[in-house]
Design a protein around this motif. Structure first.
Motif, mmCIF file in Angstrom:
data_model
loop_
_atom_site.group_PDB
_atom_site.id
_atom_site.type_symbol
_atom_site.label_atom_id
_atom_site.label_comp_id
_atom_site.label_asym_id
_atom_site.label_seq_id
_atom_site.Cartn_x
_atom_site.Cartn_y
_atom_site.Cartn_z
ATOM 1 N N GLY A 113 0.895 -1.427 0.023
ATOM 2 C CA GLY A 113 0.019 -0.201 -0.159
ATOM 3 C C GLY A 113 1.066 1.422 -0.166
ATOM 4 O O GLY A 113 2.021 1.165 0.129
ATOM 5 N N LYS A 114 0.072 2.440 -0.089
ATOM 6 C CA LYS A 114 0.776 3.705 0.030
ATOM 7 C C LYS A 114 0.459 4.340 1.236
ATOM 8 O O LYS A 114 -0.588 4.031 1.815
ATOM 9 C CB LYS A 114 0.441 4.527 -1.252
ATOM 10 C CG LYS A 114 0.999 5.712 -1.477
ATOM 11 C CD LYS A 114 0.333 6.409 -2.769
ATOM 12 C CE LYS A 114 1.044 8.111 -2.810
ATOM 13 N NZ LYS A 114 0.514 8.798 -3.914
ATOM 14 N N TYR A 115 1.616 4.933 1.742
ATOM 15 C CA TYR A 115 1.436 5.697 3.083
ATOM 16 C C TYR A 115 0.894 7.132 2.674
ATOM 17 O O TYR A 115 1.560 7.930 2.217
ATOM 18 C CB TYR A 115 2.713 5.665 3.843
ATOM 19 C CG TYR A 115 2.334 6.614 5.206
ATOM 20 C CD1 TYR A 115 1.597 5.946 6.187
ATOM 21 C CD2 TYR A 115 3.116 7.516 5.390
ATOM 22 C CE1 TYR A 115 1.439 6.426 7.343
ATOM 23 C CE2 TYR A 115 3.038 8.362 6.921
ATOM 24 C CZ TYR A 115 2.208 7.768 7.599
ATOM 25 O OH TYR A 115 2.147 8.167 8.807
ATOM 26 N N ALA A 116 -0.683 7.248 2.694
ATOM 27 C CA ALA A 116 -1.283 8.499 2.556
ATOM 28 C C ALA A 116 -2.447 8.689 3.215
ATOM 29 O O ALA A 116 -2.920 7.847 3.870
ATOM 30 C CB ALA A 116 -1.341 8.378 0.875
ATOM 31 N N TYR A 117 -2.763 9.945 3.141
ATOM 32 C CA TYR A 117 -4.515 10.164 3.750
ATOM 33 C C TYR A 117 -5.386 9.428 2.871
ATOM 34 O O TYR A 117 -5.399 9.427 1.633
ATOM 35 C CB TYR A 117 -4.496 11.560 3.791
ATOM 36 C CG TYR A 117 -4.239 12.363 5.157
ATOM 37 C CD1 TYR A 117 -4.996 12.065 6.233
ATOM 38 C CD2 TYR A 117 -3.078 13.102 5.289
ATOM 39 C CE1 TYR A 117 -4.469 12.748 7.416
ATOM 40 C CE2 TYR A 117 -2.488 13.726 6.392
ATOM 41 C CZ TYR A 117 -3.340 13.447 7.455
ATOM 42 O OH TYR A 117 -2.980 14.096 8.770
ATOM 43 N N ASP A 118 -6.378 8.698 3.739
ATOM 44 C CA ASP A 118 -7.431 7.896 3.044
ATOM 45 C C ASP A 118 -8.643 8.077 3.772
ATOM 46 O O ASP A 118 -8.412 8.095 4.812
ATOM 47 C CB ASP A 118 -6.871 6.781 2.330
ATOM 48 C CG ASP A 118 -7.807 6.016 1.296
ATOM 49 O OD1 ASP A 118 -8.821 6.601 0.781
ATOM 50 O OD2 ASP A 118 -7.637 4.988 0.852
ATOM 51 N N PHE A 119 -9.654 7.742 3.190
ATOM 52 C CA PHE A 119 -10.960 7.272 3.983
ATOM 53 C C PHE A 119 -10.988 6.073 4.579
ATOM 54 O O PHE A 119 -10.479 5.040 3.988
ATOM 55 C CB PHE A 119 -12.260 7.538 2.645
ATOM 56 C CG PHE A 119 -12.387 9.006 2.247
ATOM 57 C CD1 PHE A 119 -13.060 9.843 2.975
ATOM 58 C CD2 PHE A 119 -11.932 9.273 1.061
ATOM 59 C CE1 PHE A 119 -13.292 11.114 2.516
ATOM 60 C CE2 PHE A 119 -12.077 10.517 0.278
ATOM 61 C CZ PHE A 119 -12.607 11.353 1.399
#
Lengths: 456, 456
Positions: B304-310
């Motif tokens: 996965g990507k380390y990012a803001y998500d819902f």
């Protein structure tokens, strides 16, 4: 203010010996009879089926029989099991009684059955047995022997009653997880199974047929023995580890039971909790009331006859003197499969005749109601069999409430219900009904009991 | 020669406080963002969904947060949980490593989930909340909250993903046994559910939809709050009771872990065992390797990507910075339902970014093979989720064997598999296959991650 919930023992407090109640009986147990000659059995008659060490335990009059260290080493995986004080259930019932329960669902199989499966597999292993056969209904016992076999390098073959094999594939998956082979019975693997299928290809099976198949394999193969999960003296003795631990735990709790409750099918979990206390009473100690709770649809202790009868329907097994509904009696299909046996352990029956225990019977819906009340208060969802003990304990607690007595009640919660949620589902959907046996069938089964000469 | 198998703590040794790793972080956790404004959330934004005491725990920087006595009093029903030395597994693997496992399957629900369900229900109760809603997939979490609600007099409504509701009726029966209401989602009881069903009447449901339904009920009813079983900071903190106990038990065993292994879905059981040890390392103590094991078919930490998500598919829940596969990513239908989540707990993700833990991924058939080997050696049949931790621990033990090192391995066996035997059945019948996500779908889901302003 906090209060103790669990009473735990150290591994070092795991009992070193089983308790053999035969040493303390005021009158000896009537002997088993050979199914062919109707004469008392000798050890040699049992040798094709059981290893000599277990045959010796079956007839031993020694009070204590040492638990071998390799057996204790396995039992340590989950034993000593916890004793709980049911504070929340007491509060929910508004009873002045103190309720304690010994919880056997912590075993890998989720019930008390491994307590005897482990030593049975061990003693077979020490005598060079490579294969064990057994029967199982719902699967608790087959699972436990599969687990024991995996630890002692014994191949286990389980004949599972076909209707359960088809309806409850998850128990079979547990047996396979432990490396055992599980066969639907009647099967094509035995003469007896083939004869049953020849007469009726779609036969749903029965515990009696499955026993006969397992016994046939053991009797006709030198490297194979047979194992039974209840009824026999040595099986009940292996379960006494429960009651011996409970005695230590009641001392920790600074209480002693006034009444002890267990559910009875073949009698082994009941014997496990009760016999050490009964024995103490027989030796001059405290005598708590002992209450056996059985299903009203299969009431061997409360409605059966105390007589010699066969252990299986095919009449290949020895006869024992026991409370029996007759070996041709077919119990209705209620959910507590572990309690669906026409007879009762000879030792439990003998103690009943001696007035050393009481028996009572309940229908399944009232037992499920008790189990739900227990789960909501204490968290653990009991097995349908264990719900009978829960019901018995709750009735005693409500009696204490009526009488204003703060008695100490101890019961054996012999297993969890995680494999039995279909039964709870039926209960909640209103589809669970109380089964009633056919009175005429019972009368006929009792009339058909074998006539045997009273042994000298 | 006997050797210790279990390390048990007295009830008096039950931890009195949870460990909050936020106090020891070298860099603070990025804040959650409001799904409408994309600005950092304040406590007031969460007040419609959670009681203030849990919101305070979510953002607290205190190292220790007291466990209230009524919560400890319930936890005592099964805690402290046992720590086992896996002697038989070590022998079966021929490894010089010492393997220990903390066993959370002793809870009434059979997993670690009640560790947070109980305090969540308690804190809601103290703030006058009468009703709780939640979602559940396979049912572990719904069962646990149902149990907690029954003890604190809170009505619990569980939205269960329809496909699980239909396929796994036994978990629903457990929820009903504890008195909860279980509704198949999407349902006609919410605006969101009705809109989903209007578009597709036979919709099989998803965790994202079930979350949205549960949140909608809580947001629109004053007496109702919402509860989540993983991911959030306070949930992970409630699970640290596991690791705090394990520290005491490792001391009893006179050993200290060189490597700690846990399976990760939302991250809570992993955090429970690992965070107290990570925190000790952050404060200058021993620094064991920490290994998170995730399913290769839903590899948020490793792919996965380390990012803001819902947090949900309907985008009603706050955004958090985490390792995510994208909220539109649909994990394949493998059996470890508890690990099928597109994101990872923000705290676990943060620690991964800080280099404080490793992550690895395995496919399900190799995990089931590990689980079967474990069951045959140690008796306990692990849940499919827990099989990932078993696999990770066995791989470490085999590495030790290759390297001739007698390291100490500790893993969290977060639940038993008695409700999951259909998966084992599929494994034994050869019908279990390894699921692979669609690379194009993952790329698209990652490309669709929301673009948010970096908070000040």
């Amino acid at each position: 203010m906090s209060h103790q919930t669990k009473y735990l023992l150290e591994e070092s407090q795991l009992p070193k010996a089983w308790y053999n109640i035969q040493a303390d009986l005021p009158k000896p147990l009537p002997p088993p009879l050979h199914p062919g000659t109707m004469q008392p059995l000798g050890p040699a008659d049992l040798a094709p089926l059981f290893p000599m060490s277990l045959i010796q335990q079956e007839v031993s009059q020694e009070r204590e029989i040492e638990i071998p260290e390799p057996v204790r080493d396995v039992l340590r995986l989950w034993r000593p099991s916890p004793l709980f004080r049911a504070h929340r259930l007491e509060k929910a019932l508004g009873t002045p009684a103190k309720i304690f329960y010994k919880y056997e669902g912590v075993s890998p199989a989720g019930s008390h059955k491994p307590n005897t499966a482990i030593p049975q597999a061990f003693f077979n292993m020490t005598e060079g047995v490579k294969k064990l056969t057994t029967e199982t209904g719902a699967g608790q016992w087959g699972t436990s022997l599969a687990f024991a076999g995996s630890l002692f390098g014994i191949d286990v073959t389980v004949f599972q009653v076909r209707v359960s094999y088809d309806q409850k594939p998850y128990r079979r998956a547990v047996m396979e997880t432990y490396g055992a082979r599980c066969i639907a019975s009647p099967s094509m693997e035995t003469n007896y199974g083939r004869s049953v299928l020849a007469a009726r290809p779609d036969h749903p099976g029965s515990l009696g047929i499955a026993i006969s198949e397992a016994v046939e394999i053991a009797a006709t193969n030198d490297d194979t023995k047979y194992a039974l999960g209840s009824v026999l003296n040595h099986v009940l003795m292996h379960q006494t580890i429960t009651g011996i631990e409970a005695m230590q735990q009641m001392q920790m709790a600074d209480c002693w039971p006034d009444v002890i409750v267990g559910c009875t099918g073949g009698g082994s979990n009941f014997a496990g909790i009760a016999f050490p206390f009964i024995g103490q009473g027989l030796r001059g100690g405290a005598k708590p009331r002992i209450v056996a709770v059985e299903p009203a649809a299969c009431p061997s202790l409360t409605r059966g006859k105390y007589a010699y009868d066969f252990g299986d329907t095919a009449h290949m097994a020895p006869l024992t003197k026991m409370h029996t509904l007759g070996s041709t009696f077919t119990p209705p299909g209620f959910h507590a499969g572990g309690l669906r046996y026409h007879g009762m352990a000879p030792l439990v029956s003998h103690l009943k005749e001696l007035g050393l225990l009481e028996a009572t019977a309940y229908h399944q819906t009232e037992c499920f109601a008790a189990g739900v009340a227990f789960a909501r208060a204490e968290g653990i969802v009991p097995a349908p069999e264990a719900n009978h003990a829960v019901k018995g304990a709750i009735e005693e607690a409500l009696r204490c409430k009526r009488e204003g007595r703060s008695e100490v009640i101890l019961f054996n919660l012999c297993g969890h219900g995680h494999f039995d949620m279909a039964a709870y589902q039926a209960y909640f959907s209103g589809q669970l009904r109380d089964d009633h046996y056919d009175e005429a069938e019972l009368a006929m089964a009792l009339a058909g009991l074998p006539s045997v000469p009273e042994p000298a």
